[in-house]
Design a protein around this motif. Sequence first.
Motif: not given
Length: 409
Positions: A67-94
């Motif tokens: 919630e605090l990150l959302a107030d600062r403009g950072v979106s949070t997305r939950v993933v539960t598989t390795l394939a989703e985690a690997r696909a989400a990596t990028g320079p604008d992603t933590t």
Amino acid sequence: MTTEATLPTTAASPTARQVWTRARGIALALVLLLVGAVAIAVVRSDARHGELDPRSADPYGSRAVAELLADRGVSTRVVTTLAEARAATGPDTTLLVAVPDLLTERQQTGLHSATTGSGGRTVLVAPGGAAVERLAPGVTADPALSVDSTLAPACDLPAARRAGSADTGGIRYSTHLEGDACYPSRRLATLLRIPDPSAKASAEASAEGPPGDTVVLGARDILFNNHLDEHGNASLALQLLGSRDHLVWYLPSLSDLPDPDDERGFFDLLPSGWLWGTLQLFIAAALAALWRARRLGPLVPEKLPVAIRASETVEGRARLYRKANARDRAATALRSATRTRLAPLVGVPVAQADSPESLLPALSAHLHGAHGDGQTLHTLLFGPPPGDDAALIALADQLDALEREVRRP
């Protein structure tokens, strides 16, 4: 002489009532232990429901951080598989890996390959020794945990200096790589930031934002809802997770099926401490067995401090036989004693008193066949055990009568 017909043998084993009387204490203890284990499991499951889940508002959830990150403009997305985690990596992603130790060796290696050179940030939450060595090569986890939970930054990392003291105490790490080692406990860091050494990451960072890096966090406390408002936990968590516009929260789940060739067995899932502890228990049990089995030497007779009448001893043994329903053993003792006394009277050595072939012919000849045939004597002296207490008493009376008859001049 007549004998009473004997009933089928009655075993000396205890009855069901006796077994229950003896075992009810153990059974009650096992039931209480089971109830206690279930109660503890229920309490712990309620307290730990949604642990490290950014959607959970429970004490050990992480919704407050999201919630605090959302107030600062950072979106949070939950993933539960390795394939989703690997696909989400990028320079604008933590990418936050909530439970790195749940991943198999192949999954950990694949995740490291996907994050290397992506230009993003990877946050590893309390990875153990094997996991951190694969997800952050060059970093080693110390087997000894931090003594204190709240530690001071003691480093030049801007995020740590601004946050101040935080609850990072947990697993301690060491590395030979360049980076920031913060919140030390006994000279080992509980928070490491390792820059991505790849040239691709440097090129992307210069064009699109901060350089890619990996953050190794020794404890989960700064992410929990019930610890976020303590010390500098909130500041440190927001700075570590809010450096990019997007946060991907990786929670390994049952749907994240590992490679069939990489599945771990039961012993692979046990921590090494349990295996070492079990080995120590076996060694202790072996030493205890050797100690208890040592030779104590021959038995030494000792005079009793008081004289005990033979009748009391006989009565005590009889009560023990009756309590155990051991009519067969009582009958055997009566017959054996009678045969031992009768043998010398009819000219048979005591050593052959238990031999029907030696004792019965001599006994029949002594009685001149007037008080029973050989079959009757055999049943009386060597027959089956009585079926009830009345038959046992009758057997004792018949043995006494036989001995009186033989002793009669």
